[in-house]
Enzyme design. Structure first.
Site, PDB file in Angstrom:
ATOM      1  N   GLU A  98       3.837   2.987  -1.220  1.00 16.77           N
ATOM      2  CA  GLU A  98       2.506   2.799  -0.629  1.00 16.77           C
ATOM      3  C   GLU A  98       1.435   3.305  -1.595  1.00 16.77           C
ATOM      4  O   GLU A  98       1.704   4.179  -2.430  1.00 16.77           O
ATOM      5  CB  GLU A  98       2.482   3.558   0.712  1.00 16.77           C
ATOM      6  N   ASP A  99       0.249   2.749  -1.488  1.00 20.18           N
ATOM      7  CA  ASP A  99      -0.842   3.187  -2.364  1.00 20.18           C
ATOM      8  C   ASP A  99      -1.421   4.534  -1.950  1.00 20.18           C
ATOM      9  O   ASP A  99      -1.631   5.405  -2.772  1.00 20.18           O
ATOM     10  CB  ASP A  99      -1.951   2.113  -2.426  1.00 20.18           C
ATOM     11  N   ASP A 102      -3.472   7.984   4.469  1.00 20.28           N
ATOM     12  CA  ASP A 102      -4.734   8.486   4.993  1.00 20.28           C
ATOM     13  C   ASP A 102      -4.417   9.154   6.338  1.00 20.28           C
ATOM     14  O   ASP A 102      -3.972  10.292   6.364  1.00 20.28           O
ATOM     15  CB  ASP A 102      -5.669   7.273   5.118  1.00 20.28           C
ATOM     16  N   PHE A 151     -13.524   7.865  -0.265  1.00 21.78           N
ATOM     17  CA  PHE A 151     -13.001   6.501  -0.277  1.00 21.78           C
ATOM     18  C   PHE A 151     -12.858   6.063  -1.727  1.00 21.78           C
ATOM     19  O   PHE A 151     -13.827   6.010  -2.479  1.00 21.78           O
ATOM     20  CB  PHE A 151     -13.888   5.529   0.509  1.00 21.78           C
ATOM     21  N   ARG A 164      -9.606  -4.071  -6.972  1.00 19.47           N
ATOM     22  CA  ARG A 164      -8.186  -3.751  -7.144  1.00 19.47           C
ATOM     23  C   ARG A 164      -7.768  -3.717  -8.617  1.00 19.47           C
ATOM     24  O   ARG A 164      -6.806  -3.066  -8.989  1.00 19.47           O
ATOM     25  CB  ARG A 164      -7.317  -4.789  -6.423  1.00 19.47           C
TER      26      ARG A 164
HETATM   27  P1  IMP Z   1      -3.380   5.067   7.195  1.00 17.91           P
HETATM   28  O1  IMP Z   1      -2.613   4.210   8.134  1.00 17.91           O
HETATM   29  O2  IMP Z   1      -4.625   5.632   7.850  1.00 17.91           O
HETATM   30  O3  IMP Z   1      -2.565   6.141   6.532  1.00 17.91           O
HETATM   31  O4  IMP Z   1      -3.978   4.086   6.118  1.00 17.91           O
HETATM   32  C1  IMP Z   1      -3.307   3.729   5.008  1.00 17.91           C
HETATM   33  C2  IMP Z   1      -3.933   2.499   4.404  1.00 17.91           C
HETATM   34  O5  IMP Z   1      -5.360   2.550   4.469  1.00 17.91           O
HETATM   35  C3  IMP Z   1      -3.638   2.389   2.929  1.00 17.91           C
HETATM   36  O6  IMP Z   1      -2.475   1.652   2.712  1.00 17.91           O
HETATM   37  C4  IMP Z   1      -4.861   1.701   2.377  1.00 17.91           C
HETATM   38  O7  IMP Z   1      -4.689   0.302   2.443  1.00 17.91           O
HETATM   39  C5  IMP Z   1      -5.966   2.082   3.297  1.00 17.91           C
HETATM   40  N1  IMP Z   1      -6.822   3.174   2.733  1.00 17.91           N
HETATM   41  C6  IMP Z   1      -6.909   4.440   3.165  1.00 17.91           C
HETATM   42  N2  IMP Z   1      -7.771   5.156   2.426  1.00 17.91           N
HETATM   43  C7  IMP Z   1      -8.239   4.317   1.484  1.00 17.91           C
HETATM   44  C8  IMP Z   1      -9.151   4.479   0.378  1.00 17.91           C
HETATM   45  O8  IMP Z   1      -9.719   5.556   0.097  1.00 17.91           O
HETATM   46  N3  IMP Z   1      -9.360   3.369  -0.377  1.00 17.91           N
HETATM   47  C9  IMP Z   1      -8.761   2.168  -0.136  1.00 17.91           C
HETATM   48  N4  IMP Z   1      -7.898   1.981   0.872  1.00 17.91           N
HETATM   49  C10 IMP Z   1      -7.634   3.041   1.678  1.00 17.91           C
HETATM   50 MG    MG Z   2      -2.448  -0.359   1.981  1.00 17.00          MG
END
Ligand code: IMP
Ligand code: MG
Length: 178
Positions: A98-99, A102, A151, A164
């Site tokens: 995963e990237d 959050d 962000f 990207r």
């Molecule tokens: P989570 O489900 O809240 O953990 O969100 C994870 C997903 O939110 C990641 O796979 C990203 O696609 C997106 N995301 C969360 N923070 C960022 C950010 O700072 N920049 C870009 N995408 C983000």
């Molecule tokens: Mg993502």
């Protein structure tokens, strides 16, 4: 630096160095195994490509497209599977790439999904960990960088599908989304 960037958080060199380090560790820990490496598209695409090229263990590849964000900068808390893996994960050692974590919502749900499908083990590898924002009960097994609550864009990460292709991780200017 891109005009929409506030500043660069992680340079190309810093990322490269850390990716090599984490891959070395994974090589060691998965010695003798052949994991299925699942990339979560689209955000992990660059990290995924760089990471697997540093591995020496045998692997097979698969991908998923999920979304929880829509077009904003805050997770909507509603995970949709837009494209599923093609492999049968039963009895396999699954590594999710995963990237960024959050809230942790996406990975908590994905991990659960692979466990329910009978994966032998489920390992989470993330490039970035926005640890202060975690609400779901999930922890990455391998994390390249812990970052503060900003962000970020670049190295696969987007805002509204843009940025990207930037080779570094940058902080997006608030004026772009506020
Ligand atoms: P989570 O489900 O809240 O953990 O969100 C994870 C997903 O939110 C990641 O796979 C990203 O696609 C997106 N995301 C969360 N923070 C960022 C950010 O700072 N920049 C870009 N995408 C983000
Ligand atoms: Mg993502």
């Amino acid at each position: 630096m891109h005009i929409d960037c506030e500043r660069i958080m992680l340079t190309e060199e810093q990322i490269k160095e850390r990716v090599v380090e984490v891959a070395k560790q994974v090589d060691k820990d998965f010695h003798g195994k052949e994991p299925l490496v699942v990339g979560i598209l689209k955000g992990s695409i660059i990290f995924y490509g760089d990471f697997i090229r540093c591995l020496h263990i045998p692997i097979t590849l698969d991908f998923m497209v999920v979304s929880s964000y829509g077009a904003g900068t805050v997770s909507s808390g509603n995970l949709k599977i837009k494209k599923d893996v093609e492999s049968d994960v039963k009895g396999k050692d699954v590594i999710i790439i995963e990237d960024i974590i959050d809230s942790g919502f996406t990975l908590a749900n994905l991990k659960q999904l692979f466990v329910e499908r009978g994966a032998k083990t489920v390992t989470i590898i993330t490039l970035l960990d926005k640890y202060e924002r975690r609400t779901a009960d999930v922890k990455p097994d391998y994390n390249c960088f812990k970052i503060e609550d900003e962000f970020v864009i670049g190295y696969g990460l987007d805002y509204n599908e843009r940025y990207r292709m930037l080779p570094y991780i940058g902080i997006l200017k608030r004026s772009v989304y506020e």
